[in-house]
Each structure stands twice: as C-alpha cells, then as structure tokens.
Design an enzyme around this catalytic site. Structure first.
Site, PDB file in Angstrom:
ATOM      1  CD  GLU A  80       0.648  -6.001   5.139  1.00 40.79           C
ATOM      2  OE1 GLU A  80       1.445  -6.939   5.390  1.00 40.79           O
ATOM      3  OE2 GLU A  80       0.077  -5.884   4.050  1.00 40.79           O
ATOM      4  CB  ALA A 106      -0.865  -0.019   1.252  1.00 39.98           C
ATOM      5  CD  GLU A 111      -3.428  -7.596   1.953  1.00 35.52           C
ATOM      6  OE1 GLU A 111      -3.133  -6.394   1.788  1.00 35.52           O
ATOM      7  OE2 GLU A 111      -4.231  -8.004   2.803  1.00 35.52           O
ATOM      8  N   GLY A 114       0.201  -5.140   0.456  1.00 34.26           N
ATOM      9  CA  GLY A 114      -0.887  -5.107  -0.520  1.00 34.26           C
ATOM     10  C   GLY A 114      -0.485  -5.728  -1.851  1.00 34.26           C
TER      11      GLY A 114
HETATM   12  N1  COA Z   1       4.654   3.415   0.127  1.00 37.02           N
HETATM   13  C1  COA Z   1       5.151   4.609  -0.218  1.00 37.02           C
HETATM   14  N2  COA Z   1       6.449   4.826  -0.475  1.00 37.02           N
HETATM   15  C2  COA Z   1       7.266   3.767  -0.381  1.00 37.02           C
HETATM   16  C3  COA Z   1       6.818   2.487  -0.033  1.00 37.02           C
HETATM   17  C4  COA Z   1       5.436   2.329   0.226  1.00 37.02           C
HETATM   18  N3  COA Z   1       4.914   1.149   0.539  1.00 37.02           N
HETATM   19  N4  COA Z   1       7.857   1.642  -0.021  1.00 37.02           N
HETATM   20  C5  COA Z   1       8.933   2.373  -0.366  1.00 37.02           C
HETATM   21  N5  COA Z   1       8.582   3.647  -0.581  1.00 37.02           N
HETATM   22  C6  COA Z   1       9.451   4.751  -1.023  1.00 37.02           C
HETATM   23  C7  COA Z   1      10.495   5.088   0.013  1.00 37.02           C
HETATM   24  O1  COA Z   1       9.989   6.016   0.944  1.00 37.02           O
HETATM   25  C8  COA Z   1      11.594   5.668  -0.838  1.00 37.02           C
HETATM   26  O2  COA Z   1      11.202   6.981  -1.165  1.00 37.02           O
HETATM   27  P1  COA Z   1      12.294   8.146  -1.275  1.00 37.02           P
HETATM   28  O3  COA Z   1      13.242   7.711  -2.346  1.00 37.02           O
HETATM   29  O4  COA Z   1      11.494   9.348  -1.573  1.00 37.02           O
HETATM   30  O5  COA Z   1      12.944   8.204   0.081  1.00 37.02           O
HETATM   31  C9  COA Z   1      11.518   4.854  -2.115  1.00 37.02           C
HETATM   32  O6  COA Z   1      10.204   4.273  -2.122  1.00 37.02           O
HETATM   33  C10 COA Z   1      12.529   3.750  -2.222  1.00 37.02           C
HETATM   34  O7  COA Z   1      12.465   2.972  -1.043  1.00 37.02           O
HETATM   35  P2  COA Z   1      13.772   2.368  -0.369  1.00 37.02           P
HETATM   36  O8  COA Z   1      13.323   1.616   0.829  1.00 37.02           O
HETATM   37  O9  COA Z   1      14.778   3.420  -0.200  1.00 37.02           O
HETATM   38  O10 COA Z   1      14.265   1.376  -1.526  1.00 37.02           O
HETATM   39  P3  COA Z   1      14.856  -0.073  -1.412  1.00 37.02           P
HETATM   40  O11 COA Z   1      15.125  -0.504  -2.790  1.00 37.02           O
HETATM   41  O12 COA Z   1      15.951  -0.124  -0.414  1.00 37.02           O
HETATM   42  O13 COA Z   1      13.708  -0.996  -0.803  1.00 37.02           O
HETATM   43  C11 COA Z   1      11.501  -1.912  -0.573  1.00 37.02           C
HETATM   44  C12 COA Z   1      12.526  -1.228  -1.504  1.00 37.02           C
HETATM   45  C13 COA Z   1      10.212  -2.039  -1.314  1.00 37.02           C
HETATM   46  C14 COA Z   1      12.005  -3.305  -0.172  1.00 37.02           C
HETATM   47  C15 COA Z   1      11.337  -1.077   0.710  1.00 37.02           C
HETATM   48  O14 COA Z   1      11.079   0.263   0.351  1.00 37.02           O
HETATM   49  C16 COA Z   1      10.208  -1.521   1.611  1.00 37.02           C
HETATM   50  O15 COA Z   1      10.354  -2.468   2.366  1.00 37.02           O
HETATM   51  N6  COA Z   1       9.057  -0.811   1.550  1.00 37.02           N
HETATM   52  C17 COA Z   1       7.961  -1.017   2.433  1.00 37.02           C
HETATM   53  C18 COA Z   1       7.165  -2.210   2.046  1.00 37.02           C
HETATM   54  C19 COA Z   1       5.990  -2.375   2.978  1.00 37.02           C
HETATM   55  O16 COA Z   1       6.110  -2.348   4.169  1.00 37.02           O
HETATM   56  N7  COA Z   1       4.832  -2.586   2.377  1.00 37.02           N
HETATM   57  C20 COA Z   1       3.645  -2.817   3.106  1.00 37.02           C
HETATM   58  C21 COA Z   1       2.928  -1.534   3.316  1.00 37.02           C
HETATM   59  S1  COA Z   1       1.507  -1.855   4.295  1.00 37.02           S
END
Ligand code: COA
Length: 679
Positions: free
Chosen positions: A123, A61, A103, A100
């Site tokens: 989550e 999400a 999901e 999500g």
């Molecule tokens: N929603 C909004 N923004 C998100 C996001 C999300 N779910 N996941 C990552 N981002 C943004 C980060 O804030 C970052 O933004 P910025 O460049 O402006 O700082 C950008 O995406 C890149 O994320 P980053 O974590 O730096 O990249 P990464 O390649 O190291 O890791 C992921 C990528 C997807 C593994 C990691 O971002 C992550 O674990 N995200 C969260 C996933 C999550 O918890 N999803 C469930 C949500 S309920």
C-alpha cells in the site's frame, strides 16, 4: 459471477474469478461476504476455503475504485466477517497475495501457500496504508519489527520465507487440497489474530523508523505507517483498526496517493504496443548478442542473463573481452556475497555468457545489441558488420542515447529490423528502457522489444527519433536552466540542495560530477550549432578545460577528497568570471524559484515532445522521468506535478519565462495551451 462456490468433502470453496488479477472490486467483496454468511447457517459446511482461479490470488483492492468514494460492503466488513466465523476459514494462496489480498488471508484462520507465491502489503507504494486490518493483524501474527518492515517498505516475501516467518502455516504442492484438509479438520481455537496484542522493541523500531524516513525521500505514506504502528502497539485490536481506517481514508484522498496511482497505471500503459500495430506476435528471443563489453554492454548482458537467456559478448580483442567477462563474473559473485542470488544462480548465469571477437559468431543470435562508442562512424562500421552476419529475422538494436537511428538503420540492408534500445546505466538495475522506433522500424521489432522489456523486468516507453529521444532531450532543458541559475546568482550547492529537497535522487551538478562533465562537453562540441544555450554551460566547459572532469578526476563542481564532498573553489571562481563577462548582477534566488525553473523546463519540453509525436502520451513522459532520471515517484512525474500546480498557472509562468533574457528557450507548445484551457 466473480465468486463461485464448490462443495468438496464438507468444505465450501469460494473461488474468486475476477481477471486479470482477482482485485477486490465491490462485487467480489459482496460475494465473499455472502459466501461466509451463508456457510455459517449451512450445517453441511464444516469449513471454508478462499482461493482464486487464474494466474494469482487476490492482488489487492481494485486500484481503479480508489478515485471514487468507497462503496459497501467495505473491506473491513469482509475481513471481520471472515475472522468472526465459527467455522475454520483457510486461505489457499498462489501467485500474489498483495494488499487487501493479504488482509483477507490474515483474517482467515489458516494460510496455505503454493510454491512461488508472494505475500506483501504494498500500500505505501500507492501512497496508502493497509485499510482492512493489515497493520494490526500482521504484527500480531509474526515478529512485529518484521511486520513493520513489510508494511513500511511494501516489499513482498516469498512462500518459503513466509513459512519461516509464520506468515503461512504450510507451503504445499496442491495448496487448495491442503487447505480443504485443514478447513475440515482443524479448529479456530486461538486463531483469531484480533484476540492477540503486539508490542514493539523500541530500539529496533526506532532504528527502522529512521531508515524508513531516509528511504522515503519525502514520500509521506511510509512515515505515516511508522507513526500508526508506533501509536497502536499495545492497544486493543478495535482501537488499532479504528486508527488504521481513519489514516487509510485520509491518505486515500491525498495528492500523493493520486500521483502514485497515476504512475502505476501510466507504467502499465507505456508497455502496451502502439495503436497502429495490429495483432503482431513478438519474435522468439533465446540468444542475445551484445557488442561492446564496457560498463553499458556488461549491464545489458546481465539484464538478459538475469532473465535466463543466453548472451554472446563481442569485443575487438581478447583483452577487452576478458575484462568484460571478468566484470560480469565479479558482479554476480558480489550478488552472492550480498545474498541476492544463490551460488547455483550465479553459476547458471556465468555459464550462459560466452565471448567472441569475430562477428561471424553472432550469426545465430536472435537479437544483437550494439553498445559501442557514441560516434556515427563507429556505429556505421558496427551495424554494417552485424548486417553482414545476422540471420534473417534477427533484430538489430542500437543503444545510442542521442544519435539519429534513421541514419543508423540506413547503413543496413534491413532497416525494418533496426530499433533503438536505450538502456540507462547501470543497465541491469535501472528500470527504464526507451524503445526507439525509427521511421522504418517494423512492427515485429517493436512488439519484440516490448515483450523483452517485460521478460527482463524493465519498464519500456516507446519513443520516436530526435536528439536525446524523450529523457535526454528533457534533461537538456533541465540542465540548461540549472546552468543559467548559476549565472543569475545561485550556487551549484544551492541548486542541488533545492532539487534533492524537492525529491530528486540527486541534484544536476552532483549528477554531472558523477557521470563526468566531459561527456556533455563532447556532445555539445559535436551537436548542431544552436541546439544548446552556450551561456548555460560556460562553467561546465571551463571546468573540463581546466581538468575538473567530476568525480573521476577528483573534482568538478565539487571536490572529493577522502570521501568528503565540498564546493570546488575553482568552480565558484568560474561562476564569478562568467557572471562578470555576462554583466549579470547576481540576485538572491530562492529554492522555490530553482524548483519552478527546472521543473517547468521539463514540463514545457515534455509537452513539445508529445506534440511532435516523439512520445505517445503525456503519461509516457512521466514514466520516463520517474524511472530513468530519479524524479520522485510520489509526485507522479513532472507532467503529473504540473497538473497538481494547475495548468493555467503553469502556462502563465512559462509565458513569463518566455519574455525573459533566455526566452527563446521557452516556446509554448500548442499542447500545453490546449491542456491549460481544458484544465
Ligand atoms: N487493481 C486494479 N487493477 C490492477 C491491480 C489492482 N490492484 N493490479 C493489477 N491490475 C491490472 C493492471 O492495471 C493490468 O491491467 P491492464 O492489463 O489493463 O493494463 C493488469 O492488472 C495486469 O497487471 P500487470 O502489473 O501488468 O501484471 P503483472 O503480472 O506484471 O503483475 C501484479 C501482477 C499483481 C504483481 C501487479 O499488477 C501489482 O503489483 N499490482 C498491484 C498490487 C497492489 O499494489 N495491491 C495493493 C492495492 S492497495
């Protein structure tokens, strides 16, 4: 357009293109829903593939939307429409399918993953449970206990494991092509997970529930996920998702979720280059020299070896060098035994480390990090020798935890190349890296350090030079209050208990015993007069002088006999003596006073650190304390905790402490005052 459509051989491919991580923002949800709806009435479409452009499948999400009320279409509307489609829908996954994202994939009738893909429901790490059927579909697809483990830990699995678990139907080189073939040739018969039920093996599930409670360390969401899964097992899908959604919406508005979102974004912010540094490219680092093969040096070496870099270790003699190299080998062997790495990975890492006893052998290193004894004289000799041999453009880093890096840099002919890389022990495990920018540190050194942190899986925070930088300077204030609380009537055990109940990984006296009480003792003896409150460490000093150095000597604030930990009578006697000498009358101290005093010491120091420009932001303070000092993540860090208390309340309390017997340690910073009045 965040979702575009392609027709390929009777298959409608819905390409999500929402950089950086294809998060499910409102427009993506709406476009997916209309894509699926349109396909239903389009006779030329036999099947549908949902996939993504860019570096990853849907990473979840859109966390940015969580601060505001949900907007339609909601994610369950999308997942239900996908599952209810009469035409097969296949998820083609690369990169990460998280939250999500998974999901959506679970609502699809088939899942194909590219090699290296990762799938998970993280989550709980954001204080939530999945809110669009994740807790209900996953245990209907794979072993329910494994599903519950994934949901309560938030840990992802890789594509190979996912295939073994039955979470994906295939792992394919060209995952989109493979998905198109399935979408146009298979039926949806029996593929709707909502038509299945799941039951739990009670014994295994309750064991998981116990372990989850322990690991949660006071966080609410993991236990809430356990209760949800327990409660919905055996029920219909409709009942299950109704309970799930209600819990998701309740948690979404919780203090814990707010704090965890805060730290999520704070960690991403802290790794960005400071504003005053323009568009500077990091230097390429292939070979890292590490000086000192003790615990810290070996931990630092392994950090780089784990990331596939070459490391050259330097020690004063063969014996010390061999000991260090053997330590690295045995650590990797242990990782193989525990199943954390393969034998091939171990061999590669061991092959990548070499040793030397002469400085000249560091001449081809791109980065040289010293991790030698904390003494300015020793550091001076070491950096001068590095300076004599290092190639032009090499970065010289010091791992000092409190010495003046401006002074260290001035011993070299290239202060612009000198930077602090303050690792936390064990360096290959702990996430935090303080990147200390001295007065003359150049921009290339700073951006290279930040890029290296990313490459080695660390969370960097840029700090300025002052004794203790950010973290240890705050720790000093915290330890001071813990020490004074003993004089006022608390016991080490009570202080430790109150703070672990608050969520700290360990209490301050247990930490002192673990790291050695003599370490702080030596630092205090060398420090400028007036930088420590002597009354706060009377007991520490007496213990050291009587040979109670902590765990390494078998006793400190506690005794350690045959693995059992108990209050040390000698420490209690020293406390009594100190109270008598100080003519303080012990009073009953509550656990909440212990938490208030120690936490607000961190907060007040944190504001001072930002005011002096040592830290770039309040958020960076939280990143340091959560990742380096065992502060409970679910509280978002000390500064986030202070905001939850209400900054005007915090200010009032700090002012009250400022009028007490040790009030000189509680100067109120202008930044706290301003923040409290802006609240
Ligand atoms: N929603 C909004 N923004 C998100 C996001 C999300 N779910 N996941 C990552 N981002 C943004 C980060 O804030 C970052 O933004 P910025 O460049 O402006 O700082 C950008 O995406 C890149 O994320 P980053 O974590 O730096 O990249 P990464 O390649 O190291 O890791 C992921 C990528 C997807 C593994 C990691 O971002 C992550 O674990 N995200 C969260 C996933 C999550 O918890 N999803 C469930 C949500 S309920």
């Amino acid at each position: 357009m965040t979702v575009t459509r392609e027709n390929r051989e009777g298959c409608l491919i819905l390409w999500i293109d929402n950089p950086p991580v294809n998060a499910l923002s409102q427009d993506v949800r709406a476009a997916l829903l209309s894509g699926v709806t349109d396909a239903a009435s389009d006779a030329t479409v036999k099947g549908i593939v949902i996939t993504c452009r860019g570096r990853t499948f849907i990473a979840g999400a859109d966390v940015k939307e969580f601060g505001a009320p949900p907007t339609a279409p909601f994610l369950p509307d999308v997942t239900n429409a996908i599952e209810n489609s009469d035409k097969p829908i296949v998820a083609a996954i690369h990169g990460q399918a998280l939250g999500g994202g998974l999901e959506i994939a679970l609502a699809c009738h088939y899942r194909v993953a590219a090699k290296g893909a990762k799938l998970g429901l993280p989550e709980v790490t954001l204080g939530l449970v999945p809110g669009a059927g994740g807790t209900q579909r996953l245990p209907r697809l794979i072993d329910p206990i494994t599903a519950a483990e994934m949901i309560t830990s938030g840990k992802p699995v890789d594509a190979v494991k996912a295939e073994k678990l039955g979470l994906v139907d295939a792992v394919a080189e060209d995952h989109v092509d493979a998905a198109v073939k399935i979408a146009t040739s298979q039926s949806i018969q029996g593929r709707r997970l909502s038509e299945r039920t799941f039951h739990l093996d009670t014994e295994k599930f309750e064991a998981l529930a116990g372990a989850t409670r322990k690991q949660a360390k006071g966080a609410y969401a993991p236990g809430a996920a356990i209760n949800l899964i327990r409660s919905t097992a055996g029920k219909s899908f409709a009942e299950g998702v109704a309970e799930e959604r209600a819990l998701f919406l309740q948690l979404r508005a919780s203090e814990e979720a707010r704090a965890l979102r805060h730290i999520f974004f704070a960690e991403r912010g802290s790794s960005k280059a400071p504003d005053d540094i323009g568009d500077v490219k990091p230097a390429e680092i292939k070979t890292v020299g590490v000086i000192g093969a003790g615990t810290m040096g070996c931990g630092i070496a392994m950090t780089y070896l784990d990331a596939g870099m070459k490391v050259r270790m330097l020690e004063m003699n063969d014996e010390a060098l061999d000991k260090g190299l053997a330590r690295i080998q045995s650590n990797y062997q242990e990782s193989v035994t525990k199943g954390r790495i393969t034998e091939a990975q171990r061999d590669q890492r061991v092959e990548n480390v070499s040793g030397a006893t002469d400085y000249a052998s560091l001449s081809d290193c791109d980065l040289i990090i010293e991790a030698v004894f904390e003494s300015m004289e020793v550091k001076k000799a070491v950096v001068q020798q590095i300076d004599a041999v290092a190639k032009p453009g090499a970065i010289i880093a010091t791992n000092t935890s409190y010495l003046d890096i401006n002074e260290i840099a001035a011993f070299t002919s290239r202060p612009e190349a000198v930077i602090g890389l303050h690792y936390f022990s064990p360096a290959n495990i702990m996430k935090l890296l303080e990147v200390v920018r001295a007065e003359k540190t150049g921009p290339v050194a700073v951006v290279t350090a930040l890029a290296l942190a990313k490459a080695t899986n660390k969370i960097p925070v840029v700090a300025g030079v002052c004794p203790g930088f950010i973290g240890n300077r705050m720790l000093r204030a915290y330890v001071r209050e813990a020490g004074l609380l003993l004089l006022e009537g608390a016991t080490p055990e009570q202080v430790d208990r109150a703070l672990t109940a608050f969520g700290m990984a360990m209490g301050p006296f247990a930490v002192a015993d673990l790291s050695g009480i003599d370490i702080g003792y030596k630092a205090r003896k060398e420090a400028k007069p007036g930088s420590f409150e002597p009354m706060a460490t009377i007991v520490h000093d007496k213990l050291v002088e009587a040979g109670h150095l902590g765990q390494k000597s078998g006793s400190g604030f506690y005794t350690y006999t045959a693995g059992a930990k108990a209050p040390n009578p000698a420490a209690l006697a020293f406390i009594e003596e100190a109270r008598a000498n100080a003519s303080t009358t012990p009073r009953a101290i509550t656990d909440s006073e212990i938490v208030e005093r120690t936490m607000l010491a961190l907060v007040n120091e944190g504001y001072a650190i930002v005011e002096e420009g040592i830290a770039r932001s309040i958020d960076d303070i939280d990143v340091v304390y959560v990742n380096g000092y065992g502060f409970p993540r679910h509280r978002g860090g000390p500064m986030c905790y202070a905001r939850a208390l209400g900054l005007p309340n915090v200010l009032k309390t700090v002012e009250r402490f400022g009028k007490g017997a040790f009030g000189k340690w509680w100067p109120v910073s202008k930044t706290l005052r301003a923040a409290a009045s802006a609240n």
